[in-house]
Structures are given as C-alpha cells and as structure tokens.
Design an enzyme around this catalytic site. Sequence first.
Site, PDB file in Angstrom:
ATOM      1  N   LYS A   1       0.850  -1.207   0.000  1.00  0.00           N
ATOM      2  CA  LYS A   1       0.000   0.000   0.000  1.00  0.00           C
ATOM      3  C   LYS A   1       0.878   1.246   0.000  1.00  0.00           C
ATOM      4  O   LYS A   1       1.873   1.292  -0.720  1.00  0.00           O
ATOM      5  CB  LYS A   1      -0.950  -0.068   1.175  1.00  0.00           C
ATOM      6  CG  LYS A   1      -2.003  -1.161   1.041  1.00  0.00           C
ATOM      7  CD  LYS A   1      -2.782  -1.411   2.314  1.00  0.00           C
ATOM      8  CE  LYS A   1      -2.061  -2.318   3.252  1.00  0.00           C
ATOM      9  NZ  LYS A   1      -2.846  -2.797   4.407  1.00  0.00           N
TER      10      LYS A   1
ATOM     11  N   ASP B   1      -5.191  -7.728   9.557  1.00  0.00           N
ATOM     12  CA  ASP B   1      -6.573  -7.208   9.583  1.00  0.00           C
ATOM     13  C   ASP B   1      -7.576  -8.227   9.056  1.00  0.00           C
ATOM     14  O   ASP B   1      -8.728  -8.262   9.506  1.00  0.00           O
ATOM     15  CB  ASP B   1      -6.688  -5.879   8.825  1.00  0.00           C
ATOM     16  CG  ASP B   1      -6.161  -5.952   7.407  1.00  0.00           C
ATOM     17  OD1 ASP B   1      -6.315  -4.953   6.674  1.00  0.00           O
ATOM     18  OD2 ASP B   1      -5.590  -6.985   7.037  1.00  0.00           O
TER      19      ASP B   1
HETATM   20  C1  0WK Z   1     -11.131  -1.740   8.695  1.00  0.00           C
HETATM   21  C2  0WK Z   1     -10.347  -2.565   9.709  1.00  0.00           C
HETATM   22  C3  0WK Z   1      -8.876  -2.475   9.434  1.00  0.00           C
HETATM   23  C4  0WK Z   1      -8.585  -2.818   7.994  1.00  0.00           C
HETATM   24  C5  0WK Z   1      -9.383  -1.956   7.093  1.00  0.00           C
HETATM   25  C6  0WK Z   1      -9.165  -2.303   5.670  1.00  0.00           C
HETATM   26  O1  0WK Z   1     -10.602  -2.146  11.008  1.00  0.00           O
HETATM   27  O2  0WK Z   1      -8.187  -3.334  10.302  1.00  0.00           O
HETATM   28  O3  0WK Z   1      -7.230  -2.691   7.737  1.00  0.00           O
HETATM   29  O4  0WK Z   1     -10.759  -2.104   7.379  1.00  0.00           O
HETATM   30  O5  0WK Z   1      -9.884  -1.480   4.868  1.00  0.00           O
HETATM   31  P1  0WK Z   1      -9.333  -0.067   4.391  1.00  0.00           P
HETATM   32  O6  0WK Z   1      -9.425   0.827   5.532  1.00  0.00           O
HETATM   33  O7  0WK Z   1      -7.943  -0.297   3.914  1.00  0.00           O
HETATM   34  O8  0WK Z   1     -10.250   0.266   3.277  1.00  0.00           O
HETATM   35  C1  BGC Z   2      -1.344  -6.490   2.999  1.00  0.00           C
HETATM   36  C2  BGC Z   2      -2.169  -7.450   3.820  1.00  0.00           C
HETATM   37  C3  BGC Z   2      -3.408  -6.768   4.340  1.00  0.00           C
HETATM   38  C4  BGC Z   2      -4.174  -6.144   3.174  1.00  0.00           C
HETATM   39  C5  BGC Z   2      -5.448  -5.482   3.613  1.00  0.00           C
HETATM   40  C6  BGC Z   2      -2.206  -5.840   1.940  1.00  0.00           C
HETATM   41  O1  BGC Z   2      -1.477  -4.881   1.277  1.00  0.00           O
HETATM   42  O2  BGC Z   2      -0.267  -7.159   2.387  1.00  0.00           O
HETATM   43  O3  BGC Z   2      -1.413  -7.976   4.867  1.00  0.00           O
HETATM   44  O4  BGC Z   2      -4.200  -7.701   4.973  1.00  0.00           O
HETATM   45  O5  BGC Z   2      -3.347  -5.229   2.515  1.00  0.00           O
HETATM   46  O6  BGC Z   2      -5.223  -4.434   4.450  1.00  0.00           O
END
Ligand code: 0WK
Ligand code: BGC
Length: 931
Positions: free
Chosen positions: A177, A213
Amino acid sequence: MLAVHLVSFLFSKLQEDPTKKVDRFLHAMRLHDDQLRDISARFLSEMKKGLSAQSSAAATVKMLPTHVRSTPDGSEKGQFLTLDFGGSVFKVLHVKVREEMGIRRGEVEMEEKTYPIPKGLLEGKGSELFDHVSESLKDFLQEKNISLEKKHPLAFTFSFPCEQSSLSQGLLLSWSKNVRARGVLGKDVVQALREAIDRTGGMNVEVLAMVNDTVATMMTCGFEDRRCEVGLIVGTGTNACYMEELRHIDLVEGDEGRMCVNTDWGAFGDDGALKDVITEYDREVDAASNNAGRQIFEKMVSGMYLGELVRLVVLKMARLGLLFDGHVSDALKTKGKITTAHVAAMEETKNGLKNTRSILMGLNLTPSQNDCVAVQHVGTIVSFRSSNLVAAGLAAILTQIQRNRNLRTFRVSVGVDGTVYKTHPQYPKRLHKVLKRLLPECRVRFILSNSGSSKGAALVTAVAQRLASQKQKVDETLSLFRLSYQQLQVVKARMRAGMEAGLRREGRSELKMLPSFVYNSPDGTEHGKYLAFDLRGTNFKALLVNFKNGLQKAELYNKIYTIPPEMMQGPGAELFDHIAECVSDFLDYMGIKNLGLPAGFIFPFPCKQTAIDAGTLVCWTKGFKTTDCEGHDVVKMLQEAIKRRKEFELDITALVNDTVGTMMSCAYEDPQCEVGLIVGAGSNVCYMEELRNIETEQRDGNEEGGTDGAKTTGVAEVERMCINTEWGGLGEAGSLDDIITPSDVEVDQNSVNPEKQRFEKLTSGMYLGEVVRHTLLDLTRQGLLFRGRVTDALKTPGIIQTKYLSQIERDRLALLQVRSILQRLGLDSTCDDSIIVKEVCGAVSHRAAQLCGAGISAVIDKIRENRGLDHFDVTVGVEGKLYKLHPHFSRVLQETVRVLSPQCRVTFLPSEEGRMKGAALITAGVRQMKM
Ligand code: 0WK
Ligand code: BGC
Ligand code: BGC
C-alpha cells in the site's frame, strides 16, 4: 459515395451505445467465468506451494501461519487496548468484551479514536512511525481516562505481510500500500512497538497479540457467526485469511486442529502467474507504484489502485479520441486524480452519471452524456474485474476448505471489511453473484464487519488468553498422568518387591505370583491331536490342533461362542454349563466327541494351581462376578458341568493362564521367549522363575515344603517354572497411591471389584476408556471442555471404549474424524475440544504403556539377576488388542523397557492368537511327559 458510407459508419458509431465501445476497448479486462476458474485454479496451486515447506520460500502467496488456532467460542471476556494500523485510517481502541453488567450479554463495548499519520512518517524512519503510534496510544489513554498504571493487554492489528512464529511476534516481510518506512523490514514489529511504548513511557501496556486485519475481521464476524472461517479485506489493500488444517501447514509443528492462515494474496502474480490477464494499464499502475513488480494481484483489485486504473484507461481513450473529442486535461494526466471513491460514486445507482459528470468536470473536462456513460462504464469494468478476481481467489480458498472437510456441499461465512467492499455500491452484489457461479455447491454468507477489526483483535487476545489458561489447566490435570523416569523406576522397584514377596510368603503380596506347573518350553516334537478351550471374557473359543511335527504344519480348527453378559454376573453353574455346552457343540462340530482328546483349558483369571490340571479361582477380574466360583477348582467345575450333560467325557490335562499360553506359543517360534505378556481387556505377565526362588509349598504340587530347587518331571531335571505374576494386583495395598489419579479412583470405585486389580485398572483395555471418560468429566466440570456442559453421554459408563482411544490417537487423524467419533458418542465438540480429548487419550494410554514397560523391566531384570548375568537377551511373547492395535502403545512400552533395563536386549514377539496353541502345546507336553 465512399464519403457517404464513412459518415454513416462514423455516425452509427457515434450513435452506438458508448458502453459497447468501452466493452470492446477494455475487452482484456472483462474476464469470463472460464478465465476466472483458471485463475482460481492457479491461485489454489499457489496456496499449496505456500503451505508446503519445500516450496513456500518460492511461493508468491505466502500462506502465513497466524497462530490463531481457534475462532471465538463465546467464553471470551476482558478489557483490551487495540491498535488498528495499516488500513486507510489508524485507530486506537479500548474494547470491553462481556465485561461490566451494563453490556448486554455477549456484547462488546468499544471506544475509539482515529489518529492521522503524516505521510512523511509512512516513508520515514520506522522507529519514528512506531513512536507516533505509541504516542497516539498514550494520548488515547489520557483522553479516555484509562489508567496509565493498570496493566492493559494490547492487540496490534498490523495489516502487512508478517512471518509469525507465535501470536506475539511477527517479522515484517514487505511493506505494501502506501507505507515504506525504513529499518523495519525483517524486524519483529511487535518488538518495535514494545520499544516505542517504552520510549514513550508512562503507560503499562502488554502487547499480547499481533494480527493481520483479515484475521481480526474474521474473528470479529466469528463473534456472531460460528461458521465464519474466512476473513476478507477489499480496502486500500486486499487480502484474505481462512482456517486451514494444521496438518497442511508444514511450517507449524503438529497435526492437530486448525490454524488461521493469512494468504496475503496481494502478491499473487508477482511471479508472472497472471501475465495473460494483466493489461497495459495494470503495468502502468505497477510501474508508477512504490513497489513495482510486487503486489500484482492487489494492484488489479484494491482501492489504492482502482481509481488510477480508471484514470489511465480514460486517459488513453481520450488520447485516442474516443472520449471528450480527444481533449486531455492536465488533471486527467495527473496520477491519483481519479480515486476509488470517485469510481464508487460513478457507479451509484441513482446519481452515478451525475457524479461522473461532476468528477470529470472536476478534472477540467467537458464530457458529453456519452462520455459520462462511457467513463462510468470504464469504472464498472475496472471494479467488476476487481470483484471477479476476488471471487476467483475466494473460490480457491473455499475449495480448499471443502476438500479439507471432504464435503460436497457446505455452508461457510466470510467476514468482510474494507472501504471498497463497504462503499462501492455494486461491489458486494457482484462478488456474491460471481462466486455463486464459480462455486454453486457452496452456500456462502458474507458478514460485513461494522465495527472494524478491533473487536476481532481483542477476541484473538482473549482467545489466546483463554487457550493459554485452558492449556495450562489441562496440562496441570494431565501432568498427573505423565510419569517421570524416576517414578517409573519406583514402580519397577515396587513390582519387583511385590514379585519377591509373592514368591516368598503366599497371600501377603499384592502380586499373587501363582505357580503354573509349566516347567519347560515346547521343543517342537509335539505331535497328535489336542483340544484347547479359552474363556475370553465376552466369548468362549474352542480349538482343535493336530500337531504334525511342528506348529507351522499343525492343522487348526476353531469355533467361537458368545458368553451372554448376564452369565458374567450369574451363578457359576450356569456359566460352566454354558461352557460345557459349547465344548459339546464343538466336539460334535468336529466329529470328535468320543475320541477323548486331551484338552488345555485357558482360564485368564488368577488361579492358585496345585497341579498342572488343578487350580482354584482366587478372585474374578475384568468385570466377571459370577458366583460360587471363587475358591473353587475351575477344572472340577467344568468337569462337573460336563458330567451333568451325561453325553461325553473331557480329559482336561492342563489349566493354563492366558499369559502362559501366549509365552508357550511364542517360545515355540523363539526358544528365547521366557515371558508372556497380555495387554488386552486385562493385563498380566508370566515368566520363567528359578524353582529355588519359589518358596511356596505348591511349587512341586505336594503340600510339604520345597526341596533343593530342582524337580524331576517325567524325563528331565528342571530348574525353572513359569510363574503367573498376576501383576494386575499391584497397588491393592497402596503401593501405587502416589501415582493414582482422581480419575483412577473414580474408575476403581465404580468397578465391580473396588480396591482390587489397581495396576490392571491403570493399564488394561477394560478400564482405559473409563479413565479417559472420568478425566474428560473432570475437565468439563472445570469448564475447560465441551463449554463446561456435562452431558448425559459423558456421564454414561463405558461410552468411551478403549478402541476409540486407538482410533482417536491415530496420527494424522484429522480432528474432524475425532469430532465425528465424539459426535457418534453424543459428545458435541469444537476443534479445541477434540484436541484436548486427543491429549487426554494420549496421556492415559501413554501412562499405561509406560507402566507395563516398568513391569516388564522388573520381570526381565529379575530373570537376569536370577542368572547372575550382566547382559541378558530375552523374548517377550505378547498378545492383546491394546498392544497390537493401539498406534503408540507398543512403541512406548518398548521404549520404557529399553530405558529402564539397559542390560537387557528384549525382543517383543506379538503372538497371533497364540495362547490357545500354547495351551495345546502344554497339553501335548504333559501328555508326552515332558512337562
Ligand atoms: C477496517 C479494519 C482495518 C482494515 C481496514 C481495511 O478495522 O483493520 O485494515 O478495514 O480497509 P481499508 O481501511 O484499507 O479500506
Ligand atoms: C497487505 C495485507 C493486508 C491487506 C489489507 C495488503 O497490502 O499485504 O497484509 O491484509 O493489505 O489491508
Ligand atoms: C487376569 C489374568 C489375565 C489377564 C489378561 C487379568 O484380569 O487376572 O489372569 O492373565 O487379565 O487376560
């Protein structure tokens, strides 16, 4: 004319549905089901590569063990701090699981705060990034008035690929990321966090668990749905985890149970596995990313990249004049100008087109209606491909679970989180639909994690705490069964002392040491026809042997009769009448009723013999309680029963204990065999003792005292006699009280002969199942098993037969099979329960084998010392289901003997139904005046 055609062609083109144009333009991104099935199959083989020790290093899909072995079982509780790092926002949370009364039963209360992370920190020094995290934690504690002194367990959700050797340790394998902090790769991020917390100081926090996560999301959703065994994130990044069978995870010790595996599937394709579906736009996104060549799958799927993919497609179409009349704005040329949130907005059912127009206008473009439709459709195709690819990955994971469970159809729940899945209006529906097409036989329920993953992270810590305390308590209970070398030495010494006492003064020893009046081993010259009858507890067996110079060539004819269970408790006459009837039937069946063949009568109970063909039953064992038998001569009782039939006579030439029969048949094959061991329903051993050591007057059949140790049989001078030790009695006077456990006491007290046969009740098949059952009862009452529910099944005596121990302890037996065995017994169990049940079975059978080993060691060292030998080679003839069928019993027994009797080299010779042949050999020997 040509001009007219061109204009009408272009007009028709312009008039054409703009989505068709885009479909054609982006046909490479429109993956049909066969392609998805193919991608899914590739992904499945990558998963296998990641799981296997041989290929995991090269695998792109790392299949990282998470050390989360169990999903919530409803008993978790406590207060936890959690850090949610790695998603689109960084959060600090305080999670209360079933803590105060205020919280509705089963509920979880959470306080949280989001802390922005300056971009510089994400690409700066790792230690500074962790300091920021730790300072945010302290700020949170202060703001929420949470004690800085009180010790707080903390769970760290860290959403990047980490190699974990335990729940509270994780080496960072790579960033992904938008994070690129320096000095963290290959480091233990839990340690890094602990050091940062120490640097910040002024708070008492114990980092107990680090989870990905996806894992935290699976646990969060598993809180309300026990079928939730998959965690999915489609957010900034993308990833999935699932509960895998431990036996498939080579990198983790043990075969028992399951463990959650973080696939970290974002890297799928990093080895070119997706080169046939990657488009030029994917390559552009990758090339412009801060981790080119890596996370290929993620860059085709996740929120960090979808917007960019759409921008690059729109940019190209504009440059090709397919959009905005070929007008290209600087904004459109700028990376990141179209975000995934834009794409989601474009696809909104109602305002999608309106949103698309305002987004494009925001990029200084003047889109036509068709342009908007076309751009919206680009977004659809890009996000559609994302959901398709996620479906392909999920289908592979569900297929793996299906195969693990050997199920044709099954139901499973998937816990999901992530902004793409949550905020993109069409995404969930599309994903569900495609998955249904790819895996029609699987019913999948998607559970959206509404409160983020921290509840799950707290639960992981709570489960870890529960498992740790459970394990510790279970270990405490099972430690009573784990005998040290010193304890085994003591048992050996007590067995020896019991033997000595039994040989010297009759009746005052726990070991009866009963003379068998068998002095010699067979010498192979036995010939002729002989009968053997064997009262084997639940059945009676009859055998006719025709020795033709050698047992190998002997003809054997046998027939088995059942002993009605009520006869084990009924009057002796009835039992012996039944035996006489079986004998009669067999003699008829063989047509030898009037041949008056000599017979050997195997009576596997303690009989005080006064001669080879006479012996009184000292006491019943193994559940027998037949009346009017103890203290009676069992040969006479059979003779009388036969007499009562007034139809034939039977010459019972020898009364033989089953251990003696076994030793004799093995001695026929291996003259070095001087010990007979039975470990079946009962357990006992006999061996060749020096006549000089047998002080009881019976040793040579007449009442007055012993002579100088030698005895003459019909032909030769003999020095030894086989002694039936009846070692089952060890402990009757308390010599085992220091190793007997509460479960053993329960078994003994509930047996038909309390206080009797204590050693047998620790070592034989008739009792081990009950020892296990009482131990399971004890653990259940402690709340460590079956959720503390003591079911009627568990209270049912005899429900756990010893054969189940052999089945349950079979290596590589999937826990599911253990569960199905328990299910059949009416014991509804979780995976953790099955692990504990298997451990209990292991501890009980292991102890039994060790104790038998200590007993054998006492016997063979006595023989060795009898003969004043420094080194002694001996063979032990063995029979009995426990020894033969249990997967580990014989190995543990032999290992124990090897350690306790280093001066002896012992061969264990399993005998195939030898006891009856042995009895026939003894009968032949008596008849041929050789005994
Ligand atoms: C919410 C969770 C967190 C996770 C995230 C992934 O609490 O642990 O990493 O969702 O979604 P994002 O915020 O990357 O869209
Ligand atoms: C990471 C994972 C993680 C996912 C969702 C990826 O870039 O390698 O470990 O679970 O993102 O957050
Ligand atoms: C009996 C022994 C017999 C053993 C094995 C015990 O219960 O007392 O005589 O050898 O079981 O069958």
